[in-house]
Scaffold this active site. Structure first.
Site, PDB file in Angstrom:
ATOM      1  N   ARG A  24      -6.914  10.987  -5.222  1.00  0.00           N
ATOM      2  CA  ARG A  24      -7.945  10.720  -5.095  1.00  0.00           C
ATOM      3  C   ARG A  24      -9.207  11.453  -5.296  1.00  0.00           C
ATOM      4  O   ARG A  24     -10.304  11.466  -5.548  1.00  0.00           O
ATOM      5  CB  ARG A  24      -8.119  10.171  -4.095  1.00  0.00           C
ATOM      6  CG  ARG A  24      -9.403   9.003  -3.315  1.00  0.00           C
ATOM      7  CD  ARG A  24      -9.385   7.989  -2.513  1.00  0.00           C
ATOM      8  NE  ARG A  24     -10.688   7.393  -1.897  1.00  0.00           N
ATOM      9  CZ  ARG A  24     -10.327   7.030  -0.612  1.00  0.00           C
ATOM     10  NH1 ARG A  24      -9.255   5.911  -1.117  1.00  0.00           N
ATOM     11  NH2 ARG A  24     -11.578   6.429  -0.679  1.00  0.00           N
ATOM     12  N   ASP A  36      -7.323  -2.880  -7.118  1.00  0.00           N
ATOM     13  CA  ASP A  36      -7.985  -3.169  -5.711  1.00  0.00           C
ATOM     14  C   ASP A  36      -8.331  -4.471  -6.513  1.00  0.00           C
ATOM     15  O   ASP A  36      -8.113  -5.015  -7.277  1.00  0.00           O
ATOM     16  CB  ASP A  36      -9.115  -2.863  -5.605  1.00  0.00           C
ATOM     17  CG  ASP A  36      -9.848  -3.210  -4.469  1.00  0.00           C
ATOM     18  OD1 ASP A  36      -9.713  -2.693  -3.244  1.00  0.00           O
ATOM     19  OD2 ASP A  36     -10.346  -4.072  -4.419  1.00  0.00           O
ATOM     20  N   ARG A  71       1.048  -1.656  -0.259  1.00  0.00           N
ATOM     21  CA  ARG A  71      -0.165  -0.015  -0.150  1.00  0.00           C
ATOM     22  C   ARG A  71       1.161   1.269   0.085  1.00  0.00           C
ATOM     23  O   ARG A  71       0.196   2.700   0.419  1.00  0.00           O
ATOM     24  CB  ARG A  71      -0.620   0.137   0.978  1.00  0.00           C
ATOM     25  CG  ARG A  71      -2.304  -0.742   1.285  1.00  0.00           C
ATOM     26  CD  ARG A  71      -3.168  -0.716   1.863  1.00  0.00           C
ATOM     27  NE  ARG A  71      -4.306  -1.650   1.854  1.00  0.00           N
ATOM     28  CZ  ARG A  71      -4.269  -1.413   3.283  1.00  0.00           C
ATOM     29  NH1 ARG A  71      -3.651  -1.074   4.577  1.00  0.00           N
ATOM     30  NH2 ARG A  71      -4.823  -2.726   4.191  1.00  0.00           N
ATOM     31  N   TYR A 108     -16.019 -11.944   0.616  1.00  0.00           N
ATOM     32  CA  TYR A 108     -15.990 -11.210   0.344  1.00  0.00           C
ATOM     33  C   TYR A 108     -16.904 -11.559  -0.906  1.00  0.00           C
ATOM     34  O   TYR A 108     -17.805 -10.854  -0.445  1.00  0.00           O
ATOM     35  CB  TYR A 108     -14.739 -10.383  -0.453  1.00  0.00           C
ATOM     36  CG  TYR A 108     -14.697  -9.565   0.317  1.00  0.00           C
ATOM     37  CD1 TYR A 108     -14.582  -7.685   1.639  1.00  0.00           C
ATOM     38  CD2 TYR A 108     -12.660  -9.599   0.401  1.00  0.00           C
ATOM     39  CE1 TYR A 108     -13.069  -7.263   1.679  1.00  0.00           C
ATOM     40  CE2 TYR A 108     -11.937  -9.157   1.518  1.00  0.00           C
ATOM     41  CZ  TYR A 108     -12.199  -7.826   1.419  1.00  0.00           C
ATOM     42  OH  TYR A 108     -11.086  -7.032   2.731  1.00  0.00           O
ATOM     43  N   ARG A 154      -3.791   6.246   1.647  1.00  0.00           N
ATOM     44  CA  ARG A 154      -3.603   7.711   1.722  1.00  0.00           C
ATOM     45  C   ARG A 154      -2.491   8.225   2.816  1.00  0.00           C
ATOM     46  O   ARG A 154      -3.269   9.200   3.137  1.00  0.00           O
ATOM     47  CB  ARG A 154      -5.509   7.246   2.971  1.00  0.00           C
ATOM     48  CG  ARG A 154      -6.131   6.935   2.214  1.00  0.00           C
ATOM     49  CD  ARG A 154      -7.951   6.719   2.299  1.00  0.00           C
ATOM     50  NE  ARG A 154      -6.794   5.402   3.165  1.00  0.00           N
ATOM     51  CZ  ARG A 154      -8.403   5.320   3.994  1.00  0.00           C
ATOM     52  NH1 ARG A 154      -8.935   5.463   4.559  1.00  0.00           N
ATOM     53  NH2 ARG A 154      -8.257   4.340   3.906  1.00  0.00           N
TER      54      ARG A 154
END
Length: 355
Positions: free
Chosen positions: A40, A77, A27, A154, A31
């Site tokens: 973003r 992703d 990652r 998921y 962020r």
């Protein structure tokens, strides 16, 4: 394609001699970086950022502009595959990913297509091509996918879950349904990663984020079996070089020997595993990647440096180590602390590679 100027990461994955321990962060485009947050905001939302070739390329390169990293990783992703299968991926603010059409039965599984990169996830392969071109040989590019089991959690739960109870119940009570789903996912992941390799990815990583939630027999049956199926089907060489494959199971330290027997080139370790012990167990078969606790980046730069020194000493002298965090960097981390981590690896690791 431009000639690779820094192949330290690829050589370390193949346990070849290097001058220092290469480093990258899971990652690393994320962020915690203000420039990522700006990109973003420009895209509007996370999925739009993933699907915008120019912006996905931009955020992939951002950490390389800040830090002397030894690899770039495709910005995307893990849930792109179930999205392409038609499950209706969306993101709920504060809730994470959700699917409008979860998979709950054999009938649901039978309607799912096997997907690939070029036809069903063109935007991912376009991003790989754009990033590889923009890198211009600076460092290798890593492609990736979620593992079949992790994707299934998921898809069956309909989103994220703390205990994966519905997914486990399906596996235990209707194993034929779960195996049918996992086989379709393994076929899709294989095709997807191979298309990433054809588009320019020089190494690939399979993220088995939730494999460690399984018991010791269930892990082999429902997770490892399908990662081996993928490794067996991957393109092994491209442009005259081996394309290394990395398996990363979070909380998977008890299965290292079985993971090393899959034919993967390297195993990712989370912070709960002793890297020195892992090397003694499987270092003759695979390289090892990891494994500083991401929370350590919230400590002082001095403490971060001490932890880097400890992990390097635990692994010891010689080849086959790629430094990384034991999982992804978290949003609240001060970018200067990430820099202190990378700087410490660069400064302290050459002592372990003197020949």
């Amino acid at each position: 394609m431009s000639e690779l100027k820094n192949d330290t990461f690829l050589r370390a994955l193949l346990r070849q001699p290097v001058d220092y321990t290469p480093v990258w962060m899971m990652r690393q485009a994320g962020r915690y970086l203000p420039e990522y947050r700006a990109s973003r905001a420009k895209a509007g939302d996370f999925l739009s950022l993933c699907k915008n070739t120019e912006l996905a390329c931009e955020v992939t390169l951002q950490p390389l502009e800040r830090y002397p990293l030894d690899a770039a990783i495709l910005f995307s992703d893990i849930l792109t595959i179930p999205d392409a299968m038609g499950l209706g991926l969306y993101f709920e603010t504060g809730e994470g990913p959700r699917f409008r059409k979860p998979v709950r039965s054999m009938a649901d599984v039978e309607t799912l297509p096997v997907v690939d990169g070029e036809n069903d996830l063109t935007y991912v392969c376009d991003a790989v091509r754009a990033i590889r071109s923009a890198l211009n040989g600076r460092v290798p590019l890593i492609g990736f996918s979620g593992s079949p089991w992790t994707l299934a959690t998921y898809m069956v739960e309909g989103g994220g879950s703390k205990d994966h109870a519905r997914c486990k119940a399906l596996a235990f009570d209707e194993p034929e349904t779960m195996h049918a789903l996992l086989d379709k996912l393994a076929q899709s992941v294989t095709a997807y990663l191979n298309d990433q390799i054809r588009a320019g990815a020089q190494a690939v990583q399979i993220f088995d984020t939730w494999g460690g939630a399984l018991g010791h027999r269930a892990y082999r049956e429902f997770s490892l079996r399908y990662m081996k199926q993928i490794v067996d089907g991957l393109i092994k060489e491209r442009d005259g070089r081996r394309v290394p494959a990395i398996l990363f199971t979070k909380n998977g330290g008890q299965w290292l020997e079985a993971m090393a027997d899959t034919g993967a080139d390297a195993l990712g370790l989370d912070w709960t595993t002793d890297v020195g012990l892992a090397r003694r167990r499987v270092g003759d078969k695979v390289a090892l990647q990891g494994n500083m606790d991401p929370a350590m980046l919230r400590a002082s730069p001095k403490r971060i440096r001490e932890e880097v020194a400890t992990i390097l000493a635990e692994f010891g002298e010689g080849e086959g180590h790629i430094f990384n965090l034991g999982h992804g960097i978290t949003p609240e981390v001060d970018p200067a602390h990430a820099g202190a981590f990378i700087e410490a690896v660069k400064e302290l690791s050459p002592a372990y590679h003197r020949r």
